[in-house]
Write an enzyme that holds these catalytic residues in place. Structure first.
Site, PDB file in Angstrom:
ATOM      1  N   TYR A  33      14.434  32.679 -15.172  1.00 41.89           N
ATOM      2  CA  TYR A  33      14.583  32.055 -16.482  1.00 41.89           C
ATOM      3  C   TYR A  33      14.829  30.565 -16.347  1.00 41.89           C
ATOM      4  CZ  TYR A  33      19.722  31.759 -16.078  1.00 41.89           C
ATOM      5  OH  TYR A  33      20.998  31.421 -15.701  1.00 41.89           O
ATOM      6  N   LYS A 150      16.455  31.019  -9.799  1.00 39.32           N
ATOM      7  CA  LYS A 150      17.162  31.199 -11.075  1.00 39.32           C
ATOM      8  C   LYS A 150      16.781  32.551 -11.672  1.00 39.32           C
ATOM      9  CE  LYS A 150      18.360  28.461 -15.189  1.00 39.32           C
ATOM     10  NZ  LYS A 150      19.812  28.550 -15.133  1.00 39.32           N
ATOM     11  N   GLU A 182      29.830  26.787  -6.723  1.00 36.70           N
ATOM     12  CA  GLU A 182      29.452  26.178  -8.007  1.00 36.70           C
ATOM     13  C   GLU A 182      30.167  26.924  -9.120  1.00 36.70           C
ATOM     14  OE1 GLU A 182      25.210  26.846  -8.775  1.00 36.70           O
ATOM     15  OE2 GLU A 182      25.329  28.744  -7.694  1.00 36.70           O
ATOM     16  N   LEU A 206      22.500  27.040  -7.178  1.00 40.24           N
ATOM     17  CA  LEU A 206      21.307  26.702  -7.956  1.00 40.24           C
ATOM     18  C   LEU A 206      21.101  25.186  -7.894  1.00 40.24           C
ATOM     19  CD1 LEU A 206      19.150  27.990  -9.847  1.00 40.24           C
ATOM     20  CD2 LEU A 206      20.474  27.006 -11.711  1.00 40.24           C
TER      21      LEU A 206
END
Ligand code: PLP
Length: 286
Positions: A33, A150, A182, A206
């Site tokens: 996505y 992702k 993260e 990411l």
């Protein structure tokens, strides 16, 4: 009011949108996505999101549902049909519907599924939270090893968000082998003695589109950027902390676990970077 959403070539009222129960996105989380921000009716960093989507698809050997130019046209059509001034466009591509459940990917591949929808967020660039800063907790990072892709496997990030909610804070930072990776849906930074410190790119995080832009603007403004890992303990003693994502821009962090960061108010570096990022993105949005 009902939104107009996009499903495999059709623009439909959201109540009429349908996906097969055999879709691999539904059964296997076999999908990727992107979330692209809309400011003033225009797309922020579309090119960055399109490139990352292409990379995610390639890493999973998944076919693209259409060209990136067609994707841009669908984004724009949805913005127009839903009269979005400020908000986001969500896009999801899955490996499609092979007609049954099977761990093996369909060979030859079936048509990928493409769904897209908008979310209106009027005035979200002026979010009150950006003025006060947010609080975060740290939680163990038990996600899979390809966080650079992702994917829609967001169960653990959802659990982390719930842990944060139960702790009465907004966000959770993941920690693996004693180091911050993260945020549950953003990249994490600290500032110490003028240095902006954030984890280097690898499969562990990411590759944020906002991260890339913010680091570029920071360097252009002669700020010192150091891409390296840091511990929660180092973060507790930082002068500032913040996170970045397409939908939160640059968000100051004023507390991590029990530690108040700096003066407990948004720091000058995060505040300045947020201003620069939003200004520059408004200018370059398409
Ligand atoms: N890291 C994770 C795990 C994310 O889910 C996201 C955004 O969803 C980000 C970082 C930030 O990426 P971007 O700046 O491209 O929105």
């Amino acid at each position: 009011m009902s939104r107009t959403v996009y499903v495999n070539g059709d623009y439909l009222p959201e109540e009429e949108a349908r996906i097969s129960i055999f879709d691999r996105g539904f059964l296997m989380a076999d999908g990727v996505y992107e979330v692209t921000t809309v400011l003033g009716g225009k797309l922020v960093d579309f090119d960055g999101h399109a490139k990352r989507l292409e990379r995610s698809l390639k890493e999973l050997e998944m076919d693209a549902p259409c060209t990136m130019d067609e994707l841009l046209a669908i984004h724009r059509a949805l913005i127009e049909k839903n009269a979005i001034t400020d908000g986001t466009v969500y896009l999801q591509v899955t490996r499609g519907n092979p007609g049954d459940r099977d761990f093996a990917w369909p060979e030859p591949p079936v048509k990928p599924t493409l769904v897209m929808f908008t979310t209106a967020k009027p005035g979200f660039a002026d979010s009150p939270l950006s003025k006060t800063g947010i609080e975060v907790i740290t939680v163990p990072d038990i996600r899979w090893g390809r966080r650079d892709i992702k994917t829609v496997q967001l169960l653990y990030p959802s659990m982390a968000k719930m842990m944060a909610k139960k702790a009465g804070v907004s966000d959770a930072w993941f920690v693996e082998d004693g180091l911050v990776t993260e945020g549950y849906s953003n990249n994490a930074y600290i500032v110490k003695n003028g240095q902006i410190i954030t984890r280097a790119l690898s499969n562990d995080i990411l590759h944020g589109i906002t991260r890339a832009a913010v680091l570029r603007f920071a360097r252009e403004a002669q700020m010192e950027v150091v891409e390296r890992s840091f511990t929660p303990e180092e973060a507790y003693g930082a002068d500032e902390a913040f996170c970045t994502s397409a939908s939160s821009f640059v968000m100051p962090i004023v507390k991590i676990d029990a530690a108040t960061i700096g003066a407990g108010t948004p720091g000058p570096v995060a505040t300045r970077l947020r201003e620069i990022y939003i200004d520059e993105m408004r200018k370059s949005a398409i």
